[in-house]
Design a protein around this motif. Sequence first.
Motif, PDB file in Angstrom:
ATOM      1  N   GLY A 211       0.814  -1.206   0.000  1.00 14.89           N
ATOM      2  CA  GLY A 211       0.000   0.000   0.000  1.00 14.89           C
ATOM      3  C   GLY A 211       0.848   1.258   0.000  1.00 14.89           C
ATOM      4  N   VAL A 212       1.949   1.221   0.744  1.00 20.07           N
ATOM      5  CA  VAL A 212       2.853   2.373   0.793  1.00 20.07           C
ATOM      6  C   VAL A 212       3.473   2.630  -0.570  1.00 20.07           C
ATOM      7  CG1 VAL A 212       4.998   3.256   1.788  1.00 20.07           C
ATOM      8  CG2 VAL A 212       3.362   2.047   3.234  1.00 20.07           C
ATOM      9  N   PHE A 213       4.027   1.581  -1.191  1.00 22.33           N
ATOM     10  CA  PHE A 213       4.767   1.767  -2.437  1.00 22.33           C
ATOM     11  C   PHE A 213       3.865   1.966  -3.646  1.00 22.33           C
ATOM     12  CE2 PHE A 213       8.534   1.068  -0.153  1.00 22.33           C
ATOM     13  CZ  PHE A 213       9.574   1.496  -0.968  1.00 22.33           C
ATOM     14  N   ALA A 214       2.585   1.651  -3.531  1.00 26.75           N
ATOM     15  CA  ALA A 214       1.670   1.977  -4.619  1.00 26.75           C
ATOM     16  C   ALA A 214       1.668   3.482  -4.843  1.00 26.75           C
ATOM     17  CB  ALA A 214       0.260   1.493  -4.278  1.00 26.75           C
ATOM     18  N   ALA A 215       1.713   4.236  -3.754  1.00 26.11           N
ATOM     19  CA  ALA A 215       1.721   5.698  -3.847  1.00 26.11           C
ATOM     20  C   ALA A 215       3.119   6.251  -4.074  1.00 26.11           C
ATOM     21  CB  ALA A 215       1.119   6.298  -2.576  1.00 26.11           C
ATOM     22  N   ILE A 216       4.099   5.778  -3.301  1.00 21.74           N
ATOM     23  CA  ILE A 216       5.433   6.374  -3.327  1.00 21.74           C
ATOM     24  C   ILE A 216       6.166   6.110  -4.638  1.00 21.74           C
ATOM     25  CG2 ILE A 216       7.697   6.337  -2.205  1.00 21.74           C
ATOM     26  CD1 ILE A 216       5.470   7.867  -0.721  1.00 21.74           C
ATOM     27  N   THR A 217       5.903   4.989  -5.296  1.00 27.55           N
ATOM     28  CA  THR A 217       6.560   4.700  -6.572  1.00 27.55           C
ATOM     29  C   THR A 217       6.297   5.807  -7.589  1.00 27.55           C
ATOM     30  OG1 THR A 217       6.411   2.311  -6.213  1.00 27.55           O
ATOM     31  CG2 THR A 217       6.718   3.056  -8.485  1.00 27.55           C
ATOM     32  N   TYR A 218       5.118   6.396  -7.541  1.00 27.96           N
ATOM     33  CA  TYR A 218       4.728   7.415  -8.522  1.00 27.96           C
ATOM     34  C   TYR A 218       4.664   8.806  -7.903  1.00 27.96           C
ATOM     35  CZ  TYR A 218       3.693   3.185 -11.033  1.00 27.96           C
ATOM     36  OH  TYR A 218       3.809   1.949 -11.630  1.00 27.96           O
ATOM     37  N   ILE A 219       5.464   9.003  -6.849  1.00 29.61           N
ATOM     38  CA  ILE A 219       5.434  10.264  -6.135  1.00 29.61           C
ATOM     39  C   ILE A 219       5.941  11.414  -7.002  1.00 29.61           C
ATOM     40  CG2 ILE A 219       7.737  10.081  -5.112  1.00 29.61           C
ATOM     41  CD1 ILE A 219       4.560  11.284  -3.331  1.00 29.61           C
ATOM     42  N   ALA A 220       6.935  11.159  -7.874  1.00 32.09           N
ATOM     43  CA  ALA A 220       7.497  12.231  -8.701  1.00 32.09           C
ATOM     44  C   ALA A 220       6.469  12.819  -9.667  1.00 32.09           C
ATOM     45  CB  ALA A 220       8.741  11.739  -9.437  1.00 32.09           C
ATOM     46  N   PRO A 221       5.835  12.006 -10.515  1.00 30.03           N
ATOM     47  CA  PRO A 221       4.831  12.611 -11.413  1.00 30.03           C
ATOM     48  C   PRO A 221       3.621  13.154 -10.663  1.00 30.03           C
ATOM     49  CG  PRO A 221       4.810  10.212 -11.597  1.00 30.03           C
ATOM     50  CD  PRO A 221       6.016  10.574 -10.798  1.00 30.03           C
ATOM     51  N   MET A 222       3.275  12.527  -9.538  1.00 24.49           N
ATOM     52  CA  MET A 222       2.130  13.004  -8.762  1.00 24.49           C
ATOM     53  C   MET A 222       2.390  14.400  -8.200  1.00 24.49           C
ATOM     54  SD  MET A 222       0.189  11.182  -5.531  1.00 24.49           S
ATOM     55  CE  MET A 222       0.751   9.577  -6.083  1.00 24.49           C
ATOM     56  N   MET A 223       3.595  14.592  -7.652  1.00 21.74           N
ATOM     57  CA  MET A 223       3.912  15.873  -7.033  1.00 21.74           C
ATOM     58  C   MET A 223       4.183  16.973  -8.058  1.00 21.74           C
ATOM     59  SD  MET A 223       3.563  15.623  -3.772  1.00 21.74           S
ATOM     60  CE  MET A 223       2.081  14.740  -4.326  1.00 21.74           C
ATOM     61  N   THR A 224       4.761  16.617  -9.194  1.00 15.80           N
ATOM     62  CA  THR A 224       5.072  17.645 -10.194  1.00 15.80           C
ATOM     63  C   THR A 224       3.858  17.988 -11.062  1.00 15.80           C
ATOM     64  OG1 THR A 224       5.932  15.918 -11.674  1.00 15.80           O
ATOM     65  CG2 THR A 224       7.514  17.065 -10.280  1.00 15.80           C
ATOM     66  N   HIS A 225       3.065  16.995 -11.433  1.00 15.62           N
ATOM     67  CA  HIS A 225       1.934  17.244 -12.320  1.00 15.62           C
ATOM     68  C   HIS A 225       0.645  17.598 -11.592  1.00 15.62           C
ATOM     69  CE1 HIS A 225       4.655  15.071 -15.049  1.00 15.62           C
ATOM     70  NE2 HIS A 225       4.001  15.638 -16.035  1.00 15.62           N
ATOM     71  N   VAL A 226       0.495  17.122 -10.353  1.00 15.71           N
ATOM     72  CA  VAL A 226      -0.758  17.359  -9.614  1.00 15.71           C
ATOM     73  C   VAL A 226      -0.583  18.429  -8.543  1.00 15.71           C
ATOM     74  CG1 VAL A 226      -2.577  16.304  -8.215  1.00 15.71           C
ATOM     75  CG2 VAL A 226      -1.501  14.983 -10.044  1.00 15.71           C
ATOM     76  N   ALA A 227       0.422  18.273  -7.682  1.00 20.82           N
ATOM     77  CA  ALA A 227       0.617  19.228  -6.582  1.00 20.82           C
ATOM     78  C   ALA A 227       1.263  20.520  -7.060  1.00 20.82           C
ATOM     79  CB  ALA A 227       1.457  18.595  -5.482  1.00 20.82           C
ATOM     80  N   GLY A 228       2.016  20.473  -8.165  1.00 22.54           N
ATOM     81  CA  GLY A 228       2.623  21.686  -8.695  1.00 22.54           C
ATOM     82  C   GLY A 228       4.036  21.959  -8.227  1.00 22.54           C
ATOM     83  N   PHE A 229       4.702  20.964  -7.623  1.00 27.58           N
ATOM     84  CA  PHE A 229       6.100  21.127  -7.224  1.00 27.58           C
ATOM     85  C   PHE A 229       6.993  21.104  -8.466  1.00 27.58           C
ATOM     86  CE2 PHE A 229       4.429  19.457  -3.168  1.00 27.58           C
ATOM     87  CZ  PHE A 229       5.025  20.348  -2.271  1.00 27.58           C
ATOM     88  N   ASP A 230       8.187  21.728  -8.373  1.00 26.56           N
ATOM     89  CA  ASP A 230       9.152  21.600  -9.465  1.00 26.56           C
ATOM     90  C   ASP A 230       9.922  20.291  -9.297  1.00 26.56           C
ATOM     91  OD1 ASP A 230      11.502  22.039  -7.731  1.00 26.56           O
ATOM     92  OD2 ASP A 230      10.799  24.118  -7.646  1.00 26.56           O
ATOM     93  N   ASP A 231      10.651  19.920 -10.324  1.00 24.38           N
ATOM     94  CA  ASP A 231      11.348  18.629 -10.323  1.00 24.38           C
ATOM     95  C   ASP A 231      12.342  18.507  -9.171  1.00 24.38           C
ATOM     96  OD1 ASP A 231       9.931  17.921 -12.552  1.00 24.38           O
ATOM     97  OD2 ASP A 231      11.531  18.414 -13.972  1.00 24.38           O
TER      98      ASP A 231
END
Length: 404
Positions: A214-234
């Motif tokens: 359950g943890v890694f389902a989310a964390i594996t895709y943390i980069a695109p989630m944070m940059t494309h959804v949350a609006g963080f830079d790379d």
Amino acid sequence: MPLALLALAIGAFGIGTTEFVIMGLLPEVASDYGVSIPTAGYLVTGYALGVMLGAPLMTVLGTRVPRKRMLMLLMGLFIVGNLLSALAPAFSVMLIGRVVASLAHGAFFGIGSVVAAGLVAPHKKAGAIAMMFTGLTVANVVGVPLGTLIGQTAGWRVTFAVVAALGVVGLAGVAKLVPDLPRAEGVRLRHEMAAFKNVQVLLAMAMTVLGFGGVFAAITYIAPMMTHVAGFDDGSVTWLLVLFGLGMVGGNLVGGRFADRALLPMLYISLGALSVVLALFTLTAHDKIASAVTIVLIGALGFATVPPLQKRVLDHAHGAPTLASAVNIGAFNLGNALSAWLGGVVIAAGFGYTAPNWVGAVLAAAALVLAVLSAALERRGSAPGSVVAASASSTEQRAAAVRH
């Protein structure tokens, strides 16, 4: 806590660093060898498969070796694998180096958990296991970011050379601080295998796969989630992963402390809260502050399950826990691989970058259901395999009595 736990934690730190640091160095490795990023990704997949296969294989091979000596041999294998990666003239050779290093992973944590638990009083076992795993969690806070920085500035080969040097420190620590622990008398491979007839051991391993998955389902895709959804830079992804690592450190220590007092309630709380937080992440991922807080919580709640689940396997594997303990470490990697695949499936199906959070929430909820089932079977005393395990334990006790 015995000083020997420090030696185990140092070894765990090196292993945790080499497992995760490659993710931040894939572009450099791919460019150096002239391969694509997906091809370079085989270095991650190969390591995970090596852990799953190496955990039982190395443990079985070490059944006739005293545990301290086996830990030293495993650290030696870890050093060789990382040196091979650092000096590899071709991508295929580096892949071999990664697999060689991974073979030490599961068995080191599996045997190390048994050793750590044996160094303290029964009511402190989960805390001792947590102390060893602290090395793994701290690796995500310090080792991985620092290793990535070294690799990006001085070259990725330097990173793996430094990791190999950490392995040398861990080997020296085990040799100096871990007491000589003779192989358990009368315990053979068939006794180790008998643990897998106990449904409680199998349920604990299934909880490991689903809960940490359950943890890694989310964390594996943390980069695109944070940059494309949350609006963080790379560049923000690195410190977000540090926050995740800090959560892991805290959750690991809290999980170890309270699992010694109330193991099953600790699992209920951590798995239940993890499922809720992962579901909420689909909403909080749209806000920078809320998403950062959620990432910390996921790390904390996810790793709060590790000491109690590892201890539960040790408790129910009775007099021959080494193989079961090592296989449970492999179960963590199986959960990582399964959840990463499922997360990719829902993204590819067009559900968006936050969809893996729902996958994680369902997996964590399923682990909670298994925890409740496990407790119910334990209360009724009707768990299949309990009679077999009890019989094996009593046979060992009678054999010990005869020897003495």
